[in-house]
Scaffold this motif. Structure first.
Motif, short mmCIF file in Angstrom:
data_model
loop_
_atom_site.label_atom_id
_atom_site.label_comp_id
_atom_site.label_asym_id
_atom_site.label_seq_id
_atom_site.Cartn_x
_atom_site.Cartn_y
_atom_site.Cartn_z
N LYS A 83 30.46 11.21 -42.09
CA LYS A 83 31.07 12.20 -41.55
C LYS A 83 32.12 12.02 -40.62
N LYS A 127 40.37 11.15 -41.77
CA LYS A 127 41.07 10.92 -43.03
C LYS A 127 41.51 11.95 -43.90
N ILE A 128 40.75 13.02 -44.03
CA ILE A 128 40.93 14.30 -44.76
C ILE A 128 41.91 15.12 -44.10
N ALA A 158 33.85 15.10 -45.63
CA ALA A 158 33.86 13.55 -45.75
C ALA A 158 32.37 12.88 -46.00
N TYR A 184 36.16 12.22 -41.17
CA TYR A 184 36.72 13.48 -41.46
C TYR A 184 38.16 13.57 -41.25
N SER A 187 33.62 3.02 -43.91
CA SER A 187 32.60 3.98 -43.76
C SER A 187 31.19 3.06 -43.20
N TYR A 201 32.65 10.21 -48.52
CA TYR A 201 32.68 8.84 -47.98
C TYR A 201 31.43 8.55 -47.47
#
Lengths: 59, 198
Positions: free
Chosen positions: A30, A35-36, A23, A33, B135, A27
């Motif tokens: 971290k 989302k992954i 991530a 993660y 993000s 992105y």
């Protein structure tokens, strides 16, 4: 049956990888993660357990 | 002798007038046939060969003026070239129609490809943009200003794609394809800038 999106990005897990690390690479954060993990529940049961060689979609 | 000459002159005049009157019907029919031939293709001609049609209408007007002035021989002499021009007009229409249909078929084929490739491309980018928007930092190859530009450009891509879809549905296939092609190209640039094609 779903077809793969030809524009989706994929990553093959390497030894020492974690979802957090992946991530951070894709992105910059971290903490993203999940989302992954959510995009790969067909191959992952636990976000803390990934194996080298697994092909993960990076949403 | 003098009476004989007058008689011959009168007879010649009468003959000439009769001959002239004999040309009236053929001239009239010829003009009618030409007009009828043009009428059959007028709608297509206005669309596919307007300049040729304009020239032909002028030629017909000239024939009609000649007919009105009882110059039937002139009408009949000029008519074959006008008839040939009608034939040429029909050929031009057929060619322009075939070209137009080929262009439409090509546009439809390209649209089929675009409509199957642009939506997944947009979906993939949308997903990444949504995540990167949350993000706290950005990936190493994307800076904050660059990401703002990407988001703006992506909004343009989406609105262009929507417009292209609307145009295609309205029957403007060629314009829709032009717009969709540009949208896809821009989307591919964004996809690459986000590092998604690695």
């Amino acid at each position: 049956m779903s077809t793969e999106n030809p524009y989706a990005q994929y990553y093959v897990v390497k030894k020492g990888d974690t979802l957090s690390k992946i991530a951070e690479e894709f992105y910059g954060d971290k903490m993203l993660y999940p989302k992954i993990f959510e995009a790969n529940t067909d191959v992952l049961q636990d976000p803390n357990k990934i194996k080298p060689g697994q092909r993960l979609r990076i949403p | 002798m003098r009476i004989a000459k007058i008689f011959v002159a009168l007879a010649a005049t009468a003959l000439a007038l009769t001959a002239c009157e004999n040309r009236k019907d053929p001239a009239e029919k010829t003009i009618a046939q030409i007009e009828s031939s043009i009428a059959e293709v007028r709608a297509d001609a206005e669309k596919y060969a307007p300049e040729e049609l304009k020239g032909l209408d002028e030629s017909v007007a000239t024939l009609k003026r000649g007919f009105g002035n009882k110059r039937y021989n002139e009408v009949l002499t000029a008519a074959p070239s006008v008839t040939s021009a009608v034939t040429a007009l029909k050929e031009s229409i057929a060619k322009a129609k075939a070209d137009s249909e080929a262009i439409l078929a090509a546009a439809q084929a390209e649209w089929t490809e675009l409509s199957s490739s642009v939506p997944p491309l947009v979906d993939a980018i949308q997903s990444r943009v949504d995540i990167l928007s949350k993000s706290r930092k950005l990936p190493k190859d994307v800076d904050k200003a660059g990401f703002e530009t990407i988001k703006t450009d992506f909004e343009t891509v989406k609105s262009d794609w929507t417009a292209a879809t609307r145009e295609y549905a309205a029957g403007a296939a060629a314009d829709a394809v032009r717009k969709a092609r540009a949208a896809k190209s821009k989307a591919e640039e964004i996809h690459a800038k986000l590092g998604m094609n690695s």
